[in-house]
Design a protein around this motif. Structure first.
Motif, short mmCIF file in Angstrom:
data_model
loop_
_atom_site.label_atom_id
_atom_site.label_comp_id
_atom_site.label_asym_id
_atom_site.label_seq_id
_atom_site.Cartn_x
_atom_site.Cartn_y
_atom_site.Cartn_z
N ILE A 133 -6.81 2.99 -1.71
CA ILE A 133 -5.58 2.83 -0.91
C ILE A 133 -5.87 3.16 0.54
O ILE A 133 -5.48 2.44 1.47
N TYR A 134 -6.62 4.25 0.77
CA TYR A 134 -6.96 4.64 2.14
C TYR A 134 -7.93 3.64 2.78
O TYR A 134 -7.84 3.34 3.97
N HIS B 141 0.62 4.14 -2.70
CA HIS B 141 0.32 5.52 -2.29
C HIS B 141 1.28 6.50 -2.98
O HIS B 141 0.91 7.62 -3.35
N PRO C 195 -1.52 8.92 -4.90
CA PRO C 195 -1.88 9.40 -3.55
C PRO C 195 -3.35 9.81 -3.41
O PRO C 195 -3.80 10.01 -2.28
N GLU C 196 -4.07 9.92 -4.51
CA GLU C 196 -5.47 10.33 -4.41
C GLU C 196 -6.43 9.17 -4.74
O GLU C 196 -7.62 9.39 -4.99
N ASN C 197 -5.93 7.95 -4.68
CA ASN C 197 -6.77 6.78 -4.93
C ASN C 197 -7.43 6.37 -3.60
O ASN C 197 -6.77 5.93 -2.68
N LYS D 38 -5.94 0.53 3.73
CA LYS D 38 -5.10 0.83 4.89
C LYS D 38 -5.97 0.89 6.16
O LYS D 38 -5.58 0.40 7.23
N LEU E 153 0.83 -1.21 0.00
CA LEU E 153 0.00 0.00 0.00
C LEU E 153 0.86 1.26 0.00
O LEU E 153 0.53 2.26 -0.65
N ALA E 154 1.98 1.21 0.73
CA ALA E 154 2.89 2.37 0.77
C ALA E 154 3.44 2.65 -0.63
O ALA E 154 3.54 3.81 -1.06
#
Length: 464
Positions: A100-101, A91, A95-97, A104, A87-88
């Motif tokens: 991914i958040y 990201h 970073p705006e997907n 996490k 995931l890192a």
């Protein structure tokens, strides 16, 4: 000829599985692989999903979505560290997907870091096109923390974003129910129904709230609206039947339960309720007929066996009651409700050794009701096993240290065994707890009660 989305997915899956059987590698675009993987995940076929992810990444090594599906599988398998590392990397690329958040947050949730998970989900809200899904996930995190107010708020936001998300509606009502906010639940549901007047699920839930409030006529009206909204809604007919039973309108209740049998395969619940209604109407033959159908439909439903057994107990036909209790125990020998009835019925039939076995088994299975301890001690005494009766009552004291009935029985048993010191200790303890209950001693231990030394002790505690 155009294919709809589902047909395209089915075609992709068929083509993909044909490729696996032939070992002839074919090209699939990344969207097709995503559909194939989702299909396997939704059907719990994790090994096949992993195989598809591996093949997909071999053809599309830079696909973020395929790697996110890989993360989903890693999280499912509790390989959280590897999932976190991947995931890192993702990201840094996107970073705006929002996914991914979300993933996490899923990892943090599994680690009981629910507040941190909620922070990330709130971040995902800023990037997602599907707010309903994210609000639902936030609601679940609050549920994990037993924060029902915040959970309810977020499920409401989910429903505002997607008024067809009935799972969110159910979760909102779950929160209202847990908080015992029935009036508030009705108010919320009515507000929802103003916008969605033919939502059968909402009408159904309104009816259940009124049922809990014992406002049966209002509940009945709500279930009628649910049925008007969807004439095939089995749950509404079942709940309507329950309301009609409460109103003692048994024939109408039977009609509604029978509709559910016509709409779908017979359910043991509906058959059981029909049996109960017939019994209330005094139609014993049809009552027993439906109780028998209930246990045939679902032999593991204890309520069915209990209904038959209790019916025969009420009729004082203890032999038949015992017959059905034995059948139930043969199916599920760990059901304490069966053993309690087994004990009581054998007691009625004067089969005292079997009755004692039943009470003993009930205690072993965790039924620590006072009645069970007392009945077992009385039977053990009758069978001449006073040591076991005393031991049984001392075990009962651990659960009922301030119960006079237990103390009077211990006093009686010790006096019968000529242990006057212990007998006096327990009779004084019993008299302190409840003087009036010394009638237990008179009824069960008449010879002990008539001893001069016992009468003298009792007289000490008498108050005018």
């Amino acid at each position: 000829m155009k294919f709809n989305h589902e047909e395209e997915n089915n075609f992709s899956i068929t083509r993909y599985e044909s490729m696996l059987r032939s070992n002839d590698v074919k090209f699939f675009d990344s969207d097709e692989f995503e559909s194939i993987i989702h299909h396997y995940l939704e059907n719990g076929k994790i090994a096949k999903a992993k195989k598809a992810i591996s093949l997909g990444l071999s053809q599309h090594p830079s696909s973020v979505n395929l790697k996110l599906l890989q993360v989903e599988v890693l999280v499912f398998e509790d390989r959280l560290e590897k999932a976190d590392t991947l995931l890192a990397q993702l990201h840094a690329i996107e970073p705006e997907n929002e996914e991914i958040y979300i993933q996490k947050a899923n990892i943090l949730s599994k680690q009981n870091e629910h507040f941190k998970a909620i922070e990330l989900l709130n971040t995902a809200l800023g990037f997602t096109n599907d707010e309903a899904d994210v609000y639902s996930l936030i609601g679940m995190e609050y549920l994990f923390m037993d924060d029902f107010e915040n959970a309810k708020t977020n499920f409401m936001r989910c429903l505002e974003a997607d008024d067809q998300d009935y799972s969110a509606l159910y979760n909102i009502i779950y929160c209202f129910d847990f908080l015992e906010q029935h009036e508030e639940a009705i108010e919320y549901l009515n507000m929802f129904l103003n916008k969605n007047p033919y939502c059968e699920v909402a009408w159904h839930q309104v009816g259940k709230q009124y049922f809990d409030l014992k406002e049966y006529e209002k509940a009945l009206a709500a279930f009628d609206f649910a049925i008007i909204s969807d004439e095939y809604f089995i749950g509404a007919y079942l709940e309507k039947g329950k309301v009609l039973e409460k109103l003692k309108r048994y024939n109408e209740a039977i009609e509604n339960y029978r509709i559910t049998l016509e709409l779908d395969d017979p359910t043991s619940f509906a058959l059981l309720r029909i049996g109960k209604c017939f019994e209330k109407l005094g139609n014993d033959d049809l009552a027993i007929q439906h109780y028998s159908k209930t246990v045939h439909e679902d032999p593991l439903l204890d309520k069915g066996w209990i209904a038959i057994t209790d019916y025969y107990v009420r009729k004082r036909n203890y032999q038949k009651a015992l017959y059905y209790t034995n059948k139930a125990i043969n199916i599920d020998g760990e059901n304490v409700l069966y053993w309690k009835r087994y004990a009581k019925i054998n007691n009625k039939l004067a089969f005292f050794e079997e009755a004692e076995r039943g009470y003993r088994k009930a205690l072993e299975l965790g039924n620590y009701e006072l009645e069970t301890w007392l009945n077992r001690s009385d039977i053990l005494r009758f069978l001449g096993e006073s040591d076991a009766a005393v031991q049984n009552l001392y075990q009962a004291i651990e659960f009922y240290p301030e119960n006079a009935e237990v103390q009077y029985r211990l006093a009686g048993l010790h006096y019968e065994r000529q242990d006057h010191e212990k007998g006096e200790y327990h009779i004084r303890k019993a008299l302190e707890l409840d003087y009036e209950y010394h009638i237990v001693l008179e009824e069960l231990f008449e010879k002990v009660f008539n001893l001069t030394l016992v009468k003298n002790i009792i007289s000490e505690y008498k108050t005018d």
